[in-house]
Design a protein around this motif. Sequence first.
Motif, PDB file in Angstrom:
ATOM      1  N   ILE A  69      41.720  33.397  48.344  1.00 39.51           N
ATOM      2  CA  ILE A  69      41.066  33.649  47.060  1.00 39.51           C
ATOM      3  C   ILE A  69      39.830  32.759  47.002  1.00 39.51           C
ATOM      4  O   ILE A  69      39.915  31.553  47.203  1.00 39.51           O
ATOM      5  CB  ILE A  69      42.001  33.335  45.875  1.00 39.51           C
ATOM      6  N   GLN A  71      36.456  31.598  44.714  1.00 33.27           N
ATOM      7  CA  GLN A  71      35.822  31.555  43.398  1.00 33.27           C
ATOM      8  C   GLN A  71      34.393  31.092  43.602  1.00 33.27           C
ATOM      9  O   GLN A  71      34.154  30.080  44.249  1.00 33.27           O
ATOM     10  CB  GLN A  71      36.556  30.601  42.471  1.00 33.27           C
ATOM     11  N   THR A  85      35.294  35.888  41.013  1.00 33.08           N
ATOM     12  CA  THR A  85      36.418  35.661  41.916  1.00 33.08           C
ATOM     13  C   THR A  85      36.580  36.844  42.855  1.00 33.08           C
ATOM     14  O   THR A  85      36.511  38.002  42.427  1.00 33.08           O
ATOM     15  CB  THR A  85      37.718  35.445  41.110  1.00 33.08           C
ATOM     16  N   ASP A  87      39.467  38.052  45.221  1.00 33.49           N
ATOM     17  CA  ASP A  87      40.871  37.833  45.578  1.00 33.49           C
ATOM     18  C   ASP A  87      41.204  38.713  46.767  1.00 33.49           C
ATOM     19  O   ASP A  87      41.360  39.930  46.634  1.00 33.49           O
ATOM     20  CB  ASP A  87      41.778  38.164  44.391  1.00 33.49           C
ATOM     21  N   LYS A  89      43.898  37.977  48.738  1.00 33.58           N
ATOM     22  CA  LYS A  89      45.203  37.432  49.086  1.00 33.58           C
ATOM     23  C   LYS A  89      46.328  38.290  48.520  1.00 33.58           C
ATOM     24  O   LYS A  89      47.412  38.323  49.069  1.00 33.58           O
ATOM     25  CB  LYS A  89      45.313  36.007  48.520  1.00 33.58           C
ATOM     26  N   ASN A  90      46.066  38.980  47.433  1.00 36.59           N
ATOM     27  CA  ASN A  90      47.101  39.722  46.716  1.00 36.59           C
ATOM     28  C   ASN A  90      46.795  41.213  46.661  1.00 36.59           C
ATOM     29  O   ASN A  90      45.642  41.608  46.470  1.00 36.59           O
ATOM     30  CB  ASN A  90      47.221  39.177  45.288  1.00 36.59           C
ATOM     31  N   THR A  95      38.056  42.015  42.858  1.00 39.63           N
ATOM     32  CA  THR A  95      36.963  41.153  42.443  1.00 39.63           C
ATOM     33  C   THR A  95      36.860  41.258  40.932  1.00 39.63           C
ATOM     34  O   THR A  95      37.044  42.333  40.368  1.00 39.63           O
ATOM     35  CB  THR A  95      35.617  41.572  43.065  1.00 39.63           C
ATOM     36  N   ALA A 100      39.389  32.098  38.904  1.00 39.24           N
ATOM     37  CA  ALA A 100      40.527  32.678  39.607  1.00 39.24           C
ATOM     38  C   ALA A 100      41.780  32.616  38.744  1.00 39.24           C
ATOM     39  O   ALA A 100      42.061  31.591  38.123  1.00 39.24           O
ATOM     40  CB  ALA A 100      40.745  31.947  40.921  1.00 39.24           C
ATOM     41  N   ARG A 101      42.522  33.719  38.698  1.00 38.88           N
ATOM     42  CA  ARG A 101      43.763  33.771  37.921  1.00 38.88           C
ATOM     43  C   ARG A 101      44.858  32.942  38.577  1.00 38.88           C
ATOM     44  O   ARG A 101      45.698  32.374  37.904  1.00 38.88           O
ATOM     45  CB  ARG A 101      44.206  35.228  37.771  1.00 38.88           C
ATOM     46  N   ALA A 104      42.417  29.098  43.385  1.00 41.62           N
ATOM     47  CA  ALA A 104      41.504  29.536  44.442  1.00 41.62           C
ATOM     48  C   ALA A 104      41.668  28.640  45.666  1.00 41.62           C
ATOM     49  O   ALA A 104      41.845  27.433  45.545  1.00 41.62           O
ATOM     50  CB  ALA A 104      40.066  29.490  43.955  1.00 41.62           C
TER      51      ALA A 104
END
Length: 156
Positions: A69, A71, A85, A87, A89-90, A95, A100-101, A104
């Motif tokens: 992730i 940021q 962000t 992401d 990874k998930n 984007t 980042a939720r 990061a």
Amino acid sequence: MWKRTDPQAKIKAGDRPQTCHSLALGSATEPALPHPLELSDFQGFSVFEDISHHIKEAGAQLVKKVNAIFQLDITKDGKTILQWTIDLKNGSGDTYLGSARLPADTVFIIPDSVFMELAVGKMNPQKAFLAGKFKVKGKVFLSQKLERIFRDWGKF
């Protein structure tokens, strides 16, 4: 900056709790973002839109390759004007605007003008980092994977 809204006197040590007046301030997780009309002033906004489309199309493959992730804190005159962000990874990648939720792996603090030069290939990322043009927090080695994503996007 903050203005006291209730006429209640300041609480001193040893005072009993009094009735609390609450004020709805909104979600603490919402990032402070520029007004939508100001996003057009940000030089790299169109780049992020294009990268978002690229990740939507090739996200699942990128998640397998990158697994991180990122940021990006875009700055202007030393102040963060935009957070973005990426992401990878998930799920199948994503984007979005804002911080980042999830934590990061790598955070880039980069001026708007430098970001544009890096995105269009006018500046070498390693040389720019070593020259202090931008800062990186977290896993610095993952920045090479982000560089590949930008190169792939350039071919896209």
